[in-house]
Write a protein that holds these residues in place. Sequence first.
Motif, mmCIF file in Angstrom:
data_model
loop_
_atom_site.group_PDB
_atom_site.id
_atom_site.type_symbol
_atom_site.label_atom_id
_atom_site.label_comp_id
_atom_site.label_asym_id
_atom_site.label_seq_id
_atom_site.Cartn_x
_atom_site.Cartn_y
_atom_site.Cartn_z
ATOM 1 N N SER A 96 45.205 54.736 49.489
ATOM 2 C CA SER A 96 46.532 54.122 49.451
ATOM 3 C C SER A 96 46.489 52.621 49.197
ATOM 4 O O SER A 96 47.517 52.009 48.915
ATOM 5 C CB SER A 96 47.278 54.387 50.765
ATOM 6 N N ALA A 97 45.304 52.010 49.254
ATOM 7 C CA ALA A 97 45.191 50.557 49.063
ATOM 8 C C ALA A 97 44.959 50.180 47.603
ATOM 9 O O ALA A 97 45.651 49.321 47.062
ATOM 10 C CB ALA A 97 44.070 49.999 49.933
ATOM 11 N N MET A 98 43.949 50.754 46.954
ATOM 12 C CA MET A 98 43.617 50.473 45.558
ATOM 13 C C MET A 98 43.452 48.973 45.301
ATOM 14 O O MET A 98 44.098 48.392 44.447
ATOM 15 C CB MET A 98 44.674 51.065 44.613
ATOM 16 N N PHE A 99 42.553 48.334 46.066
ATOM 17 C CA PHE A 99 42.324 46.911 45.864
ATOM 18 C C PHE A 99 40.842 46.584 45.905
ATOM 19 O O PHE A 99 40.005 47.420 46.240
ATOM 20 C CB PHE A 99 43.098 46.054 46.863
ATOM 21 N N ALA A 100 40.534 45.341 45.539
ATOM 22 C CA ALA A 100 39.159 44.843 45.554
ATOM 23 C C ALA A 100 39.184 43.324 45.637
ATOM 24 O O ALA A 100 40.243 42.698 45.500
ATOM 25 C CB ALA A 100 38.418 45.283 44.296
ATOM 26 N N SER A 101 38.010 42.746 45.844
ATOM 27 C CA SER A 101 37.830 41.294 45.850
ATOM 28 C C SER A 101 36.966 40.900 44.666
ATOM 29 O O SER A 101 36.127 41.681 44.216
ATOM 30 C CB SER A 101 37.134 40.849 47.137
ATOM 31 N N VAL A 102 37.144 39.677 44.185
ATOM 32 C CA VAL A 102 36.350 39.166 43.079
ATOM 33 C C VAL A 102 35.681 37.860 43.499
ATOM 34 O O VAL A 102 36.319 37.001 44.112
ATOM 35 C CB VAL A 102 37.231 38.937 41.830
ATOM 36 N N GLY A 103 34.394 37.752 43.179
ATOM 37 C CA GLY A 103 33.648 36.513 43.394
ATOM 38 C C GLY A 103 32.939 36.135 42.106
ATOM 39 O O GLY A 103 32.637 37.009 41.284
ATOM 40 N N TYR A 104 32.655 34.847 41.911
ATOM 41 C CA TYR A 104 32.082 34.417 40.633
ATOM 42 C C TYR A 104 31.351 33.087 40.770
ATOM 43 O O TYR A 104 31.585 32.330 41.706
ATOM 44 C CB TYR A 104 33.176 34.292 39.566
ATOM 45 N N TRP A 105 30.450 32.856 39.811
ATOM 46 C CA TRP A 105 29.797 31.548 39.662
ATOM 47 C C TRP A 105 29.411 31.378 38.189
ATOM 48 O O TRP A 105 29.268 32.356 37.469
ATOM 49 C CB TRP A 105 28.579 31.402 40.574
ATOM 50 N N ILE A 106 29.288 30.121 37.786
ATOM 51 C CA ILE A 106 28.953 29.843 36.385
ATOM 52 C C ILE A 106 27.978 28.671 36.303
ATOM 53 O O ILE A 106 27.964 27.789 37.177
ATOM 54 C CB ILE A 106 30.228 29.566 35.552
ATOM 55 N N ASP A 107 27.180 28.680 35.261
ATOM 56 C CA ASP A 107 26.234 27.609 34.966
ATOM 57 C C ASP A 107 27.012 26.305 34.761
ATOM 58 O O ASP A 107 27.979 26.253 33.998
ATOM 59 C CB ASP A 107 25.473 27.985 33.684
ATOM 60 N N ARG A 108 26.578 25.262 35.449
ATOM 61 C CA ARG A 108 27.261 23.964 35.337
ATOM 62 C C ARG A 108 27.270 23.443 33.902
ATOM 63 O O ARG A 108 28.174 22.718 33.498
ATOM 64 C CB ARG A 108 26.593 22.953 36.263
ATOM 65 N N ASP A 109 26.250 23.828 33.107
ATOM 66 C CA ASP A 109 26.160 23.360 31.716
ATOM 67 C C ASP A 109 27.339 23.813 30.856
ATOM 68 O O ASP A 109 27.637 23.199 29.837
ATOM 69 C CB ASP A 109 24.860 23.832 31.058
ATOM 70 N N VAL A 110 27.996 24.920 31.235
ATOM 71 C CA VAL A 110 29.127 25.412 30.443
ATOM 72 C C VAL A 110 30.445 25.349 31.223
ATOM 73 O O VAL A 110 31.485 25.785 30.731
ATOM 74 C CB VAL A 110 28.879 26.850 29.912
ATOM 75 N N ALA A 111 30.393 24.807 32.441
ATOM 76 C CA ALA A 111 31.606 24.686 33.251
ATOM 77 C C ALA A 111 32.574 23.702 32.613
ATOM 78 O O ALA A 111 32.172 22.822 31.848
ATOM 79 C CB ALA A 111 31.248 24.235 34.665
ATOM 80 N N GLY A 112 33.843 23.858 32.910
ATOM 81 C CA GLY A 112 34.852 22.941 32.414
ATOM 82 C C GLY A 112 35.354 23.252 31.018
ATOM 83 O O GLY A 112 36.132 22.486 30.450
ATOM 84 N N ARG A 113 34.930 24.389 30.464
ATOM 85 C CA ARG A 113 35.356 24.775 29.107
ATOM 86 C C ARG A 113 36.385 25.897 29.136
ATOM 87 O O ARG A 113 36.720 26.460 28.092
ATOM 88 C CB ARG A 113 34.138 25.216 28.286
ATOM 89 N N GLY A 114 36.869 26.253 30.329
ATOM 90 C CA GLY A 114 37.860 27.320 30.429
ATOM 91 C C GLY A 114 37.272 28.713 30.352
ATOM 92 O O GLY A 114 38.007 29.693 30.198
ATOM 93 N N LEU A 115 35.948 28.820 30.476
ATOM 94 C CA LEU A 115 35.293 30.116 30.369
ATOM 95 C C LEU A 115 35.534 30.997 31.594
ATOM 96 O O LEU A 115 35.776 32.200 31.467
ATOM 97 C CB LEU A 115 33.789 29.930 30.140
#
Length: 198
Positions: A96-115
């Motif tokens: 009856s819930a049908m949910f989840a959580s999302v976690g993430y990380w990205i390489d600082r070299d490509v951060a800030g590009r909207g990826l």
Amino acid sequence: MTTDWPVILVDGELTVRPLATSDSDAWRRTRQRNAAWLVPWDATVPPGGDARPTSFRQLARRLGKQARKGTTYPFAIDVDGRFAGQITVNNVVRGSAMFASVGYWIDRDVAGRGLMPRAVALVIDHCFVNVGLHRIEIAIRPENSNSLRVVEKLGIREVGYAPRYLHIDGDWRDHRLYAVTREEAPYGLLRRLREGAP
């Protein structure tokens, strides 16, 4: 329900694909190069908690097994064909819930590009359309301005505050909670991001 794993999601130079044991060297190099940048946001094992896998290959195998069961979906993020981070759908609850959580990380070299907003949008859209989930949650430390910017760009609303919510960087840390439901993004988060309308 349609087939939801394995899946490859593509948007221009950005590819979100299943994390694989073959990512071991690239994952390790990226994590080592970004250690100081990522440590303040990394989950840690609290005293008395279950031990983590001792190698990336063990981690990837464990996550792959969970993906086949439909309880976790571990994705690698590639930018122009190069490993650049990870996004994981955790704690998938059906019924009856049908949910989840999302976690993430990205390489600082490509951060800030909207990826990262695009990667999160791709994954959440997949979860709504193909996995059949109804709600996705993202928990973010109040000090993590980069991660807060991701949910801001996607127009994901804040739904609460959880004191001492997750064990991060060696202690129980407060988190701001964000969530989006399928009804709130009827045309998908990627389209919402492109149109710039929350």
